[in-house]
Design an enzyme around this catalytic site. Structure first.
Site, PDB file in Angstrom:
ATOM      1  N   LYS A   1     -13.424  -4.144   2.367  1.00 47.90           N
ATOM      2  CA  LYS A   1     -14.268  -2.953   2.137  1.00 47.90           C
ATOM      3  C   LYS A   1     -15.749  -3.203   2.428  1.00 47.90           C
ATOM      4  O   LYS A   1     -16.475  -2.288   2.785  1.00 47.90           O
ATOM      5  CB  LYS A   1     -14.093  -2.453   0.696  1.00 47.90           C
ATOM      6  CG  LYS A   1     -12.723  -1.849   0.465  1.00 47.90           C
ATOM      7  CD  LYS A   1     -12.580  -1.256  -0.921  1.00 47.90           C
ATOM      8  CE  LYS A   1     -11.155  -0.757  -1.113  1.00 47.90           C
ATOM      9  NZ  LYS A   1     -10.985  -0.023  -2.371  1.00 47.90           N
TER      10      LYS A   1
ATOM     11  N   VAL B   1      -7.609  -0.474 -13.425  1.00 50.04           N
ATOM     12  CA  VAL B   1      -7.557   0.040 -12.046  1.00 50.04           C
ATOM     13  C   VAL B   1      -6.181  -0.202 -11.422  1.00 50.04           C
ATOM     14  O   VAL B   1      -5.802   0.461 -10.458  1.00 50.04           O
ATOM     15  CB  VAL B   1      -8.647  -0.578 -11.117  1.00 50.04           C
ATOM     16  CG1 VAL B   1     -10.029  -0.156 -11.531  1.00 50.04           C
ATOM     17  CG2 VAL B   1      -8.537  -2.077 -11.047  1.00 50.04           C
TER      18      VAL B   1
ATOM     19  N   SER C   1       0.813  -1.224   0.000  1.00 52.01           N
ATOM     20  CA  SER C   1       0.000   0.000   0.000  1.00 52.01           C
ATOM     21  C   SER C   1       0.847   1.274   0.000  1.00 52.01           C
ATOM     22  O   SER C   1       1.765   1.435   0.804  1.00 52.01           O
ATOM     23  CB  SER C   1      -0.930   0.030   1.219  1.00 52.01           C
ATOM     24  OG  SER C   1      -1.583   1.285   1.275  1.00 52.01           O
ATOM     25  N   LEU C   2       0.501   2.181  -0.917  1.00 53.91           N
ATOM     26  CA  LEU C   2       1.226   3.454  -0.996  1.00 53.91           C
ATOM     27  C   LEU C   2       0.489   4.568  -0.240  1.00 53.91           C
ATOM     28  O   LEU C   2       0.933   5.716  -0.239  1.00 53.91           O
ATOM     29  CB  LEU C   2       1.426   3.857  -2.456  1.00 53.91           C
ATOM     30  CG  LEU C   2       2.343   2.934  -3.268  1.00 53.91           C
ATOM     31  CD1 LEU C   2       2.436   3.393  -4.704  1.00 53.91           C
ATOM     32  CD2 LEU C   2       3.740   2.857  -2.656  1.00 53.91           C
TER      33      LEU C   2
ATOM     34  N   THR D   1     -16.562 -15.598 -12.539  1.00 54.24           N
ATOM     35  CA  THR D   1     -17.655 -16.214 -11.785  1.00 54.24           C
ATOM     36  C   THR D   1     -18.916 -15.397 -12.077  1.00 54.24           C
ATOM     37  O   THR D   1     -19.141 -14.343 -11.477  1.00 54.24           O
ATOM     38  CB  THR D   1     -17.339 -16.194 -10.272  1.00 54.24           C
ATOM     39  OG1 THR D   1     -16.011 -16.674 -10.090  1.00 54.24           O
ATOM     40  CG2 THR D   1     -18.312 -17.035  -9.470  1.00 54.24           C
TER      41      THR D   1
HETATM   42  P1  ATR Z   1     -12.827 -10.213  -4.429  1.00 56.01           P
HETATM   43  O1  ATR Z   1     -13.355 -11.036  -5.581  1.00 56.01           O
HETATM   44  O2  ATR Z   1     -12.573 -11.015  -3.186  1.00 56.01           O
HETATM   45  O3  ATR Z   1     -13.603  -8.972  -4.186  1.00 56.01           O
HETATM   46  P2  ATR Z   1     -10.921  -8.618  -5.764  1.00 56.01           P
HETATM   47  O4  ATR Z   1      -9.424  -8.615  -5.766  1.00 56.01           O
HETATM   48  O5  ATR Z   1     -11.629  -7.387  -5.401  1.00 56.01           O
HETATM   49  O6  ATR Z   1     -11.359  -9.792  -4.844  1.00 56.01           O
HETATM   50  O7  ATR Z   1     -11.465  -9.063  -7.207  1.00 56.01           O
HETATM   51  C1  ATR Z   1     -10.793  -9.933  -7.973  1.00 56.01           C
HETATM   52  C2  ATR Z   1     -11.455  -9.902  -9.354  1.00 56.01           C
HETATM   53  O8  ATR Z   1     -10.540 -10.412 -10.311  1.00 56.01           O
HETATM   54  C3  ATR Z   1     -12.667 -10.795  -9.445  1.00 56.01           C
HETATM   55  O9  ATR Z   1     -13.565 -10.242 -10.372  1.00 56.01           O
HETATM   56  C4  ATR Z   1     -12.063 -12.103  -9.948  1.00 56.01           C
HETATM   57  O10 ATR Z   1     -12.965 -12.956 -10.596  1.00 56.01           O
HETATM   58  P3  ATR Z   1     -13.825 -14.043  -9.765  1.00 56.01           P
HETATM   59  O11 ATR Z   1     -14.968 -13.283  -9.166  1.00 56.01           O
HETATM   60  O12 ATR Z   1     -14.243 -15.026 -10.772  1.00 56.01           O
HETATM   61  O13 ATR Z   1     -12.901 -14.603  -8.728  1.00 56.01           O
HETATM   62  C5  ATR Z   1     -11.065 -11.568 -10.912  1.00 56.01           C
HETATM   63  N1  ATR Z   1      -9.968 -12.507 -11.191  1.00 56.01           N
HETATM   64  C6  ATR Z   1      -8.864 -12.720 -10.431  1.00 56.01           C
HETATM   65  N2  ATR Z   1      -8.056 -13.639 -11.025  1.00 56.01           N
HETATM   66  C7  ATR Z   1      -8.671 -13.991 -12.179  1.00 56.01           C
HETATM   67  C8  ATR Z   1      -8.341 -14.878 -13.259  1.00 56.01           C
HETATM   68  N3  ATR Z   1      -7.211 -15.593 -13.246  1.00 56.01           N
HETATM   69  N4  ATR Z   1      -9.201 -14.985 -14.294  1.00 56.01           N
HETATM   70  C9  ATR Z   1     -10.350 -14.263 -14.323  1.00 56.01           C
HETATM   71  N5  ATR Z   1     -10.715 -13.406 -13.352  1.00 56.01           N
HETATM   72  C10 ATR Z   1      -9.897 -13.266 -12.296  1.00 56.01           C
END
Ligand code: ATR
Length: 262
Positions: free
Chosen positions: A65, A208, A14-15, A151
């Protein structure tokens, strides 16, 4: 001395401490900003302790969050709509949850000079930051938002808060003016979103992620001659808004600030 914190897991990267302490020093505020690695089970105690301690403000980052919400006394409108809190402040020992990511994203898009009127956005990812992006785009008057997440159920779930969303399958693309990577793909070197970029005819590709400063997603878009923007301004402006809430001072964004966040 007043104390401020950023909590998350992981937190090492974190910055926020760097930026907030820079502004604290610059404006002669009697405060210190630190980072704290927390486990889920520590959250309730940390927030309860905040009521009685010299801790005046907390920034919340991934993955807490949403998780912090039940432990707060009140939410701002933006935090309510997004169910996402990144900034906590105290009013008469009450903890108020706010969301400055919406502001941060809006300012970042404004700085690109892209007019969102009658425009369509494709958002990739339905994680923690996505509701803030959706609300910001909607507030700025965008015409249509399409969401795609690995997902799919998580994307569909966001329709409860944002019924106007259109959800498509992961890997599918659609003609859009603005394409946003809100996944965590690209934080690790060489990670790449498996999308046919040539079918994405957007004007602006936004990520982002700001570290690395150019993900594969942006690198590929650039090769196609597209305008690109990383998450640095969003990060700076969400911090600016939090600083303003806590200290009543609006710091200047200048080259010094931009050089600090690399
Ligand atoms: P969280 O899902 O716990 O809120 P996040 O870091 O805020 O965590 O979000 C990660 C995002 O990146 C999600 O949309 C995740 O997709 P899933 O909901 O299917 O997990 C996506 N993501 C991370 N790695 C991925 C990958 N290898 N392929 C596709 N989507 C990925």
């Amino acid at each position: 001395m007043k104390k401020y914190l950023v909590i998350g897991n992981p937190i090492e990267h974190s910055l926020s401490p760097l930026l907030h302490n820079f502004w604290i020093k610059k404006h002669g505020v009697n405060a210190i900003y630190e980072k704290k690695l927390l486990e889920k089970n520590d959250i309730e105690k940390t927030l309860n302790d905040m009521r009685e301690s010299e801790t005046e403000g907390i920034n919340v980052t991934v993955p807490f969050k949403k998780y912090v919400i039940p432990f707060l006394d009140q939410l701002s409108d933006t935090a309510k709509k997004t169910q996402s809190v990144n900034t906590i402040f105290k009013r008469q020992n009450k903890l108020i949850g706010d969301n400055t990511d919406v502001y941060g994203f809006s300012e970042a898009i404004k700085l690109t000079n892209l007019n969102l009127k009658n425009k369509k956005a494709l958002i990739l990812g339905a994680g923690g930051v996505t509701p803030s992006i959706i609300l910001a785009l909607k507030n700025m008057g965008i015409l249509e938002i399409v969401l795609s997440n690995r997902t799919k159920a998580k994307a569909e779930d966001l329709k409860k808060s944002f019924p106007f969303l259109k959800v498509i399958n992961w890997g599918e693309t659609t003609k859009s003016d603005l394409i946003i990577n809100a996944t965590s793909i690209g934080i690790k070197e060489k990670e790449e979103i498996k999308l046919d970029n040539s079918k994405l005819d957007g004007q602006l590709f936004y990520d982002v992620i700001y570290n690395p400063s150019e993900t594969k997603f942006l690198e590929n878009a650039k090769k196609l001659g597209k305008k690109t923007e990383n998450g640095k301004n969003m990060f700076i402006y969400q911090a600016l808004k939090a600083f303003e809430i806590w200290h009543g001072i609006r710091p200047e964004i200048n080259t010094e600030v931009n050089d600090l966040i690399k």
